[in-house]
Design a protein around this motif. Structure first.
Motif, PDB file in Angstrom:
ATOM      1  N   ASP A  89       0.830  -1.196   0.000  1.00 41.52           N
ATOM      2  CA  ASP A  89       0.000   0.000   0.000  1.00 41.52           C
ATOM      3  C   ASP A  89       0.867   1.250   0.000  1.00 41.52           C
ATOM      4  O   ASP A  89       2.080   1.178  -0.203  1.00 41.52           O
ATOM      5  CB  ASP A  89      -0.978  -0.018   1.180  1.00 41.52           C
ATOM      6  N   ARG A  90       0.265   2.409   0.258  1.00 37.32           N
ATOM      7  CA  ARG A  90       0.970   3.687   0.149  1.00 37.32           C
ATOM      8  C   ARG A  90       2.083   3.839   1.166  1.00 37.32           C
ATOM      9  O   ARG A  90       2.982   4.656   0.977  1.00 37.32           O
ATOM     10  CB  ARG A  90      -0.015   4.846   0.294  1.00 37.32           C
ATOM     11  N   ARG A  91       2.034   3.063   2.251  1.00 34.53           N
ATOM     12  CA  ARG A  91       3.090   3.124   3.268  1.00 34.53           C
ATOM     13  C   ARG A  91       4.032   1.937   3.172  1.00 34.53           C
ATOM     14  O   ARG A  91       4.775   1.651   4.096  1.00 34.53           O
ATOM     15  CB  ARG A  91       2.462   3.206   4.662  1.00 34.53           C
ATOM     16  N   TRP A  92       3.984   1.234   2.058  1.00 39.12           N
ATOM     17  CA  TRP A  92       4.824   0.069   1.811  1.00 39.12           C
ATOM     18  C   TRP A  92       4.510  -1.076   2.772  1.00 39.12           C
ATOM     19  O   TRP A  92       5.350  -1.928   3.028  1.00 39.12           O
ATOM     20  CB  TRP A  92       6.317   0.438   1.851  1.00 39.12           C
ATOM     21  N   ASN A  93       3.277  -1.121   3.278  1.00 36.18           N
ATOM     22  CA  ASN A  93       2.831  -2.286   4.036  1.00 36.18           C
ATOM     23  C   ASN A  93       2.376  -3.358   3.051  1.00 36.18           C
ATOM     24  O   ASN A  93       1.627  -3.068   2.110  1.00 36.18           O
ATOM     25  CB  ASN A  93       1.677  -1.924   4.974  1.00 36.18           C
ATOM     26  N   ILE A  94       2.825  -4.579   3.267  1.00 37.45           N
ATOM     27  CA  ILE A  94       2.534  -5.667   2.334  1.00 37.45           C
ATOM     28  C   ILE A  94       1.094  -6.136   2.506  1.00 37.45           C
ATOM     29  O   ILE A  94       0.646  -6.438   3.608  1.00 37.45           O
ATOM     30  CB  ILE A  94       3.507  -6.834   2.547  1.00 37.45           C
TER      31      ILE A  94
END
Length: 259
Positions: free
Chosen positions: A108-113
């Motif tokens: 996602d936008r926060r680089w959470n997988i």
């Protein structure tokens, strides 16, 4: 709360556009842009969205502009695995499966997988358990000493590439949580003075497991013209081997955990 005009002006400055540039792109007069920015003219919802489109404002922030102008949000935010986005979820899952045996993931936008394929599983062996508790953050997973960082040969280059990507994202859509993550893990270290990245076509990630090296490069895929915030903010990260030797480790059914 800042007015819609103040927010539009800030977005225009971020995009380094003059009022005339924006007016020409949006097919309105420069005077009207000026009146909207100064609050002397109240824009319609259609005008807010027209200006936001030409300023390349992300959908989440477009909703904020509409609220500031006194209108209801236009773009929903639904879970990727929910019924409303089931077609998109299925399409992403098919893309990830088709990429096997090579690793691929969605963040996602926060680089959470958000989703992975089986090609990523071997890389997660030996990673500290707390780094694998949801939400798993791709940047933290890669750069934390308890994650993949000890196995990345060219860690300084990889950190520089990630920092450039995150900074571009923050320029497009400021996010305090992502900025804090960048400050924590992506601040250049003493060993980060490498050759200019602009001189390279692509920077591979070079892993070393058990004395053997694996070289991968990545591509990023996003949804075209999304109308949902979730789809606007997710990206598919696909990893490919850069040489035949690296490819052979995957196609032969081997992985880093078996080296």
């Amino acid at each position: 709360m800042r007015t819609v005009g103040e927010q539009l002006r800030q977005w225009r400055h971020r995009r380094r556009l003059s009022q005339l540039d924006l007016a020409i792109a949006a097919d309105v007069s420069a005077r009207h842009v000026s009146l909207v920015e100064t609050g002397k003219s109240q824009p319609s919802a259609a005008m807010v969205l027209r200006l936001a489109e030409h300023l390349d404002v992300p959908l989440r922030e477009r909703n904020g502009l509409l609220l500031a102008a006194g209108f209801a949000p236009r773009y929903p935010e639904r879970p990727l695995d929910g019924e409303a986005l089931s077609a998109a979820w299925d399409a992403v899952a098919r893309v990830l499966r088709a990429h096997e045996p090579y690793p691929a993931l969605v963040h996602d936008r926060r680089w959470n997988i958000v989703m992975t394929n089986r090609g990523l599983d071997p890389f997660l062996r030996g990673v500290a358990p707390d780094l694998l508790r949801p939400p798993i953050n791709l940047i933290r997973l890669g750069l934390d000493p308890r994650g993949l960082a000890p196995h990345i040969v060219n860690l300084a280059e990889v950190r520089a590439v990630l920092r450039a990507r995150v900074m571009r994202r923050l320029t497009t859509a400021p996010d305090p949580a992502l900025a804090a993550l960048c400050e924590e893990l992506l601040t250049p270290g003493p060993g980060d003075a490498t050759r200019p990245l602009e001189s390279e076509i692509t920077i591979p990630m070079i892993f070393r497991f058990g004395g053997r090296e694996l070289r991968l490069f990545s591509t990023t895929t996003t949804f075209g013209t999304p109308m949902d915030i979730t789809l606007d903010e997710v990206a598919i990260e696909s990893y490919y081997p850069t040489d035949a030797e690296s490819a052979a480790y995957f196609t032969a059914g081997r992985g880093p955990g078996g080296w």
